[in-house]
Every structure is written in structure tokens, then in C-alpha cells.
Enzyme design. Structure first.
Site, mmCIF file in Angstrom:
data_model
loop_
_atom_site.group_PDB
_atom_site.id
_atom_site.type_symbol
_atom_site.label_atom_id
_atom_site.label_comp_id
_atom_site.label_asym_id
_atom_site.label_seq_id
_atom_site.Cartn_x
_atom_site.Cartn_y
_atom_site.Cartn_z
ATOM 1 N N THR A 220 0.801 -1.136 -0.040
ATOM 2 C CA THR A 220 0.163 -0.010 0.174
ATOM 3 C C THR A 220 0.999 1.050 0.125
ATOM 4 O OG1 THR A 220 -1.436 1.296 1.383
ATOM 5 C CG2 THR A 220 -0.004 -0.502 2.298
ATOM 6 N N ASP A 221 0.235 2.332 -0.519
ATOM 7 C CA ASP A 221 0.767 3.766 -0.401
ATOM 8 C C ASP A 221 1.041 4.041 1.046
ATOM 9 O OD1 ASP A 221 -1.777 4.450 -0.086
ATOM 10 O OD2 ASP A 221 -1.797 5.827 -1.817
ATOM 11 N N GLU A 222 0.136 3.591 1.995
ATOM 12 C CA GLU A 222 0.272 4.138 3.354
ATOM 13 C C GLU A 222 1.527 3.939 4.240
ATOM 14 O OE1 GLU A 222 -3.217 3.521 5.719
ATOM 15 O OE2 GLU A 222 -4.597 3.342 3.957
ATOM 16 N N TYR B 140 -1.956 -0.523 11.049
ATOM 17 C CA TYR B 140 -2.095 -1.419 9.839
ATOM 18 C C TYR B 140 -0.995 -0.813 8.952
ATOM 19 C CZ TYR B 140 -3.447 -1.511 4.792
ATOM 20 O OH TYR B 140 -3.316 -1.828 3.581
ATOM 21 N N ALA C 283 1.967 0.438 9.698
ATOM 22 C CA ALA C 283 3.289 -0.003 10.356
ATOM 23 C C ALA C 283 3.275 -1.605 9.866
ATOM 24 C CB ALA C 283 3.464 0.294 11.635
ATOM 25 N N LYS D 287 2.000 -3.441 7.636
ATOM 26 C CA LYS D 287 2.385 -3.333 6.115
ATOM 27 C C LYS D 287 3.935 -3.107 5.757
ATOM 28 C CE LYS D 287 -0.183 -4.404 2.962
ATOM 29 N NZ LYS D 287 -0.338 -5.863 2.434
ATOM 30 N N ASN E 107 -12.189 13.759 0.520
ATOM 31 C CA ASN E 107 -13.122 12.992 0.923
ATOM 32 C C ASN E 107 -14.588 13.566 0.713
ATOM 33 O OD1 ASN E 107 -11.180 10.850 1.610
ATOM 34 N ND2 ASN E 107 -11.303 11.498 3.944
ATOM 35 N N PRO F 150 -8.109 8.975 14.670
ATOM 36 C CA PRO F 150 -6.793 9.443 15.439
ATOM 37 C C PRO F 150 -5.539 9.264 14.264
ATOM 38 C CG PRO F 150 -7.787 7.892 16.611
ATOM 39 C CD PRO F 150 -8.753 7.860 15.268
HETATM 40 P P1 NAD Z 1 -9.494 -7.429 2.260
HETATM 41 O O1 NAD Z 1 -9.592 -7.365 3.588
HETATM 42 O O2 NAD Z 1 -10.871 -7.116 1.506
HETATM 43 O O3 NAD Z 1 -9.347 -8.878 2.049
HETATM 44 C C1 NAD Z 1 -8.112 -9.679 2.562
HETATM 45 C C2 NAD Z 1 -8.179 -11.324 2.613
HETATM 46 O O4 NAD Z 1 -7.165 -11.756 3.212
HETATM 47 C C3 NAD Z 1 -9.724 -11.702 2.856
HETATM 48 O O5 NAD Z 1 -10.373 -12.580 2.081
HETATM 49 C C4 NAD Z 1 -9.186 -12.400 4.437
HETATM 50 O O6 NAD Z 1 -9.998 -13.578 4.570
HETATM 51 C C5 NAD Z 1 -7.780 -12.949 3.789
HETATM 52 N N1 NAD Z 1 -6.764 -13.019 4.842
HETATM 53 C C6 NAD Z 1 -6.660 -12.563 6.006
HETATM 54 N N2 NAD Z 1 -5.742 -12.689 6.989
HETATM 55 C C7 NAD Z 1 -5.554 -14.352 6.316
HETATM 56 C C8 NAD Z 1 -4.533 -15.086 6.701
HETATM 57 N N3 NAD Z 1 -3.608 -15.009 7.684
HETATM 58 N N4 NAD Z 1 -4.482 -16.049 6.067
HETATM 59 C C9 NAD Z 1 -5.065 -16.319 4.592
HETATM 60 N N5 NAD Z 1 -6.043 -15.302 3.964
HETATM 61 C C10 NAD Z 1 -6.018 -14.344 5.143
HETATM 62 O O7 NAD Z 1 -8.284 -6.665 1.654
HETATM 63 P P2 NAD Z 1 -8.390 -5.945 0.246
HETATM 64 O O8 NAD Z 1 -8.744 -4.473 0.310
HETATM 65 O O9 NAD Z 1 -8.610 -6.909 -0.956
HETATM 66 O O10 NAD Z 1 -6.746 -5.847 0.137
HETATM 67 C C11 NAD Z 1 -5.802 -6.861 -0.208
HETATM 68 C C12 NAD Z 1 -4.445 -6.587 -0.266
HETATM 69 O O11 NAD Z 1 -4.162 -5.197 -0.915
HETATM 70 C C13 NAD Z 1 -3.817 -6.296 1.283
HETATM 71 O O12 NAD Z 1 -2.460 -6.723 1.495
HETATM 72 C C14 NAD Z 1 -3.881 -4.705 1.349
HETATM 73 O O13 NAD Z 1 -2.936 -4.246 2.321
HETATM 74 C C15 NAD Z 1 -3.571 -4.385 0.059
HETATM 75 N N6 NAD Z 1 -4.008 -2.913 -0.332
HETATM 76 C C16 NAD Z 1 -5.339 -2.671 -0.306
HETATM 77 C C17 NAD Z 1 -5.997 -1.419 -1.043
HETATM 78 C C18 NAD Z 1 -7.178 -0.903 -0.664
HETATM 79 O O14 NAD Z 1 -7.736 0.237 -1.415
HETATM 80 N N7 NAD Z 1 -8.219 -1.893 -0.419
HETATM 81 C C19 NAD Z 1 -4.859 -0.515 -1.590
HETATM 82 C C20 NAD Z 1 -3.616 -0.993 -1.831
HETATM 83 C C21 NAD Z 1 -3.235 -2.186 -1.156
HETATM 84 O O1 DAU Z 2 -4.136 4.034 0.424
HETATM 85 C C1 DAU Z 2 -4.397 2.514 0.392
HETATM 86 C C2 DAU Z 2 -5.201 1.967 1.388
HETATM 87 O O2 DAU Z 2 -6.340 2.502 1.320
HETATM 88 C C3 DAU Z 2 -5.019 0.519 1.772
HETATM 89 O O3 DAU Z 2 -3.819 0.026 2.119
HETATM 90 C C4 DAU Z 2 -6.044 -0.179 2.752
HETATM 91 O O4 DAU Z 2 -6.340 -1.571 2.975
HETATM 92 C C5 DAU Z 2 -7.600 0.798 2.405
HETATM 93 O O5 DAU Z 2 -8.556 0.386 3.451
HETATM 94 C C6 DAU Z 2 -7.362 2.328 2.273
HETATM 95 O O6 DAU Z 2 -7.216 2.994 3.600
HETATM 96 P P1 DAU Z 2 -7.851 4.330 3.935
HETATM 97 O O7 DAU Z 2 -7.873 4.515 5.444
HETATM 98 O O8 DAU Z 2 -7.596 5.377 3.045
HETATM 99 O O9 DAU Z 2 -9.410 3.921 3.495
HETATM 100 P P2 DAU Z 2 -10.876 3.977 3.976
HETATM 101 O O10 DAU Z 2 -11.846 3.542 3.121
HETATM 102 O O11 DAU Z 2 -11.120 3.498 5.508
HETATM 103 O O12 DAU Z 2 -11.041 5.746 4.249
HETATM 104 C C7 DAU Z 2 -10.712 6.532 3.112
HETATM 105 C C8 DAU Z 2 -10.896 7.973 3.627
HETATM 106 O O13 DAU Z 2 -12.258 8.215 4.104
HETATM 107 C C9 DAU Z 2 -10.056 8.238 4.789
HETATM 108 O O14 DAU Z 2 -9.336 9.537 4.855
HETATM 109 C C10 DAU Z 2 -10.711 8.062 6.032
HETATM 110 C C11 DAU Z 2 -12.329 8.627 5.300
HETATM 111 N N1 DAU Z 2 -13.607 7.957 5.905
HETATM 112 C C12 DAU Z 2 -13.325 6.727 5.916
HETATM 113 C C13 DAU Z 2 -14.437 5.939 6.866
HETATM 114 C C14 DAU Z 2 -14.651 4.325 6.767
HETATM 115 C C15 DAU Z 2 -14.436 8.824 6.482
HETATM 116 O O15 DAU Z 2 -14.205 10.197 6.183
HETATM 117 N N2 DAU Z 2 -15.488 8.097 7.082
HETATM 118 C C16 DAU Z 2 -15.555 6.714 7.240
HETATM 119 O O16 DAU Z 2 -16.810 6.188 7.759
#
Ligand code: NAD
Ligand code: DAU
Length: 357
Positions: free
Chosen positions: A132-134, A158, A160, A162, A257, A291
Site C-alpha cells: 500500500t501507499d500508506e 495497519y 506499520a 504493511k 473525501n 486518530p
Molecule cells: P480485504 O480485507 O478485502 O481482503 C483480505 C483477504 O485476506 C480476506 O479474504 C481475508 O479472509 C484474507 N486473509 C486475512 N488474513 C489471512 C491469513 N492469515 N491467511 C490467509 N488469508 C487471510 O483486503 P483488500 O482490500 O482486498 O486488500 C488486499 C491487499 O491489498 C492487502 O494486502 C492490502 O494491504 C492491499 N491494498 C489494499 C488497498 C485497498 O484500497 N483496498 C490498496 C492498496 C493495497
Molecule cells: O491507500 C491504500 C489504503 O486505502 C489501503 O492500504 C487500505 O487497505 C484501505 O483500507 C485504504 O485505506 P484508507 O484508510 O485510506 O481507506 P478508508 O476507506 O478506510 O478511508 C478513506 C478515507 O475516508 C480516509 O481519509 C478516511 C475517510 N473515512 C473513512 C470511513 C470508513 C471517512 O471519512 N468516514 C468513514 O466512515
């Protein structure tokens, strides 16, 4: 043959479905099926012999070793993770267990398998780690975007966890020679995203007549990428990325947002006018901030563009319209995932914030 981990989650299931649909080859899908993993996402490939689903943990070295021996994949793509920042703020244990310990155990099992391969297969093998970019921390509005060389500065538990997993992956390349690739991507959206994340949460809360919670003033900025573009980028890096390298993946679509939430409300107003009139935007409620909330994420994706000729194809406007349509057409998917456990989460995460808003 690929071994995909976390392939029942949001991005993983989109990746698996796309590979099978375009017959890029068979997939073994290892997923623990946590609250975020959902076999319904994979219902359309349930009878497909090219898809082998295995319920299990990436930290289970014996299981992973057996799967590697039995299926002899030419690559492993690691999506498995705990992925929600807000959950990591309430309790980070599972984040360390899966994202750090799990990734380490997976690397151990994969390295042993890779070492025993004949030299040609060893050369062609890849371990792709989806990150992730985080990990880069937070930008202010005027800062230049994250590059692959930006120092890591994770701010949430989270991020940290990653960051730690990225460092482990890097170290297995430098120390053991494992041919690894790491991708650091911006915020994804699209079908099958669990409604704890902003975009599906807004759609779900709007349509079910609830408050739409916006943290702080809503001025935080994210760079949004449709999940199909992310999956495409992962395939490109898998095929042509240079082992040991990291690639940033971004959507070229930064938005505050509050502007994003209002855009989604306007799309819903048009597609499913609110019962009783008015706009869904009237449900927007500003709540106590997250936070350590990162102000802005932005990606400089010059490396993947210049080296691998990848750019996102879908505009944010088109992607949001499609995504809203998908959630409207798949209300039974939402209904089934917002179970008792989901309701408990919403009460824990938003109860006090909404009460004090
Ligand atoms: P998600 O939470 O939707 O899915 C995670 C999956 O991993 C689930 O199916 C869960 O059951 C499985 N899982 C969790 N712990 C496990 C374990 N110990 N062994 C096997 N399977 C396990 O997550 P996502 O949004 O699909 O993200 C997938 C990956 O991409 C993550 O590594 C996340 O950090 C990364 N990522 C997500 C985003 C985003 O915006 N969602 C952006 C950049 C990177
Ligand atoms: O940047 C990549 C990341 O994007 C991934 O690594 C993470 O797995 C993914 O969850 C996502 O993280 P964010 O924290 O950016 O995503 P989230 O959808 O939780 O929140 C997006 C933005 O919206 C963030 O600035 C927080 C805000 N937010 C989120 C929720 C859930 C709100 O304002 N209200 C909300 O209820």
C-alpha cells in the site's frame, strides 16, 4: 499456475475472477476467510476446475508447503492481510499476526520451495507482494507525490504492519535471492469491497437511510484507483517487473473525501432517487476524526508507466458510476455481508462519534 493468497477478499477475488475469465491460467486460492473473506465473491467460478479454493492461513507453513508441492505454482501473489485502518486502531494484534508473522512464514515456505526448483524454473519464479501507499505516511496538500524512493513513515498500526511486511519481502530478496516484486498501491474501489471502507460504506448508508459519517472536516485527500486497473497493474508487474524492485501504482485521481462523498450522493440521487425526495447528501454527518488520520496520499507512478507501459484506464467518474450501479444491482450481496458481526462493528466504530456529532 498461480498461488494467490487472500483471494476471497475484495482485490484478491477481483484478481482471481479476472484471471479465470481471461484464461490466464489456473489459480490455487488460499484464504483464511476472516470477516473480510467471502466465498460468494467467487460463486461464479465455484465449479471451474481451474480454480482450487483452500481455506487456510498464510502462517500455516505445513499447509503452504503442501500446496506448493502439490500444485507447483510459477508464482505466488500475496494479497492476504488485515486491511482496515480503523480496526488496527482499535486492536492491532491480528494485523501483526497476519501481515507480519504470516508474511514471514509464507516467505519461509516459499523460499524453501523455490530453492528446490530446477534452475530454469527457479529463475522464472516470482513472489509478488501486494502492498500500500500508506507505508509512506502522510503528505500535505503541496508536497510532491510518493515515489518508490520516498522513505517509509507509517502512521497507523495497519500501515506499520504493511511496512514491516514490505521490509521482510525486501530482505528475502537481498539475503536469500528470492525473486520478489512489491507493489505499493493507492485506494481501490469497485465490486465486492467490504462496506467498512469509505465508498461502499457511503453507498450502503445512503441507501439504507443512515447517517453518512465523514471524519473531521472531510478535507483529507486520497488517490482513487478502480480495482480492475489495480489487477491489470499486478499482472503487468508479475509478467515484466524486475525482481527485487518495487512499483508504485496510482489512479491519477486525487479527491477530497467530502467531494467524493458528495459525488457519490449525486450519482445515487440520479440512479435511485431518495424516497421522500431531497438528496442523499442531506445524510452527510461530520464525525470525530480518525486518530493519526493521514492528510493526503498521492502517487508518482512514473516508474511503472515508463518501464512497464501501464497507466490506469478507467476515469474516477466512470468508475464511480459503475460501482454505484454494481451495489444497486447486488443488494443481496450487501445484505448478506452486513450480518450481526458487521452491525456490531458499526456500533463500536461509530456509536459515540455519531452520538456526539
Ligand atoms: P480485504 O480485507 O478485502 O481482503 C483480505 C483477504 O485476506 C480476506 O479474504 C481475508 O479472509 C484474507 N486473509 C486475512 N488474513 C489471512 C491469513 N492469515 N491467511 C490467509 N488469508 C487471510 O483486503 P483488500 O482490500 O482486498 O486488500 C488486499 C491487499 O491489498 C492487502 O494486502 C492490502 O494491504 C492491499 N491494498 C489494499 C488497498 C485497498 O484500497 N483496498 C490498496 C492498496 C493495497
Ligand atoms: O491507500 C491504500 C489504503 O486505502 C489501503 O492500504 C487500505 O487497505 C484501505 O483500507 C485504504 O485505506 P484508507 O484508510 O485510506 O481507506 P478508508 O476507506 O478506510 O478511508 C478513506 C478515507 O475516508 C480516509 O481519509 C478516511 C475517510 N473515512 C473513512 C470511513 C470508513 C471517512 O471519512 N468516514 C468513514 O466512515
Amino acid at each position: 499456475m498461480l498461488l494467490v493468497t487472500g483471494g476471497a477478499g475484495f482485490i484478491g477475488s477481483n484478481f482471481v475472477l479476472e484471471r479465470l475469465r481471461t484464461t490466464r491460467g489456473p489459480v490455487v486460492n488460499l484464504d483464511k476467510l476472516t470477516y473480510a473473506g467471502n466465498l460468494q465473491n467467487l460463486a461464479s467460478v465455484a465449479g471451474d476446475p481451474a480454480h482450487v479454493f483452500v481455506k487456510g492461513d498464510i502462517a500455516d507453513v505445513d499447509l503452504v508447503t503442501r500446496l506448493l508441492k502439490a500444485h507447483a505454482p510459477r508464482a505466488v501473489v500475496n494479497f492476504a492481510a488485515e486491511s482496515h485502518v480503523d480496526r488496527s486502531i482499535l486492536d492491532a494484534d491480528e494485523f501483526i499476526q497476519t501481515n507480519v508473522v504470516g508474511t514471514l512464514r509464507l516467505l519461509n515456505a516459499v523460499t524453501a520451495y523455490w530453492r528446490a526448483l530446477p534452475s530454469e524454473q527457479q529463475r522464472d519464479f516470482r513472489f509478488l507482494h501486494v502492498s500500500t501507499d500508506e507505508v509512506y505516511g502522510s503528505l500535505s496538500v503541496d508536497d510532491p507525490p510518493f515515489r518508490e524512493t520516498t522513505p517509509y513513515a507509517p502512521n497507523s498500526p495497519y500501515a506499520a504492519s504493511k511496512a514491516a511486511s514490505d521490509h521482510l519481502v525486501r530482505s528475502f530478496h537481498r539475503t536469500h535471492g528470492l525473486p520478489v516484486l512489491t507493489t505499493n498501491c493507492s485506494n481501490n474501489y469497485g465490486p465486492y469491497q467490504f462496506p467498512e471502507k469509505l465508498i461502499p460504506l457511503v453507498i450502503h448508508h445512503a441507501l439504507s437511510g443512515r447517517a453518512i459519517p465523514v471524519y473531521g472536516s472531510g478535507a483529507n485527500i486520497r488517490d482513487w484507483l478502480h480495482v480492475s486497473d489495480h489487477c491489470d497493474a499486478i499482472n503487468v508487474v508479475l509478467e515484466s517487473g524486475r525482481p527485487g524492485e518495487t512499483y508504485n501504482i496510482g489512479g491519477e485521481s486525487e479527491m477530497r473525501n467530502i467531494d467524493l462523498v458528495k459525488t457519490i450522493c449525486a450519482i445515487l440521487d440520479e440512479k435511485r432517487p431518495r424516497a421522500g425526495g431531497g438528496s442523499y447528501a442531506e445524510q452527510i454527518t461530520f464525525v470525530t476524526d480518525r486518530p493519526g488520520h493521514d492528510q493526503r496520499y498521492a502517487i508518482e507512478a512514473e516508474k511503472i508507466r515508463d518501464e512497464l507501459n501501464w497507466r490506469p484506464k478507467k476515469s474516477l467518474e466512470a468508475g464511480l458510476r459503475e460501482t454505484a450501479a454494481w451495489y444497486l444491482d447486488n443488494s443481496q450481496w450487501i445484505d448478506s455481508v452486513v450480518s450481526g458481526a458487521y452491525r456490531d462493528w458499526v456500533a463500536l466504530q461509530y456509536g459515540d462519534r455519531l452520538a456526539s456529532a
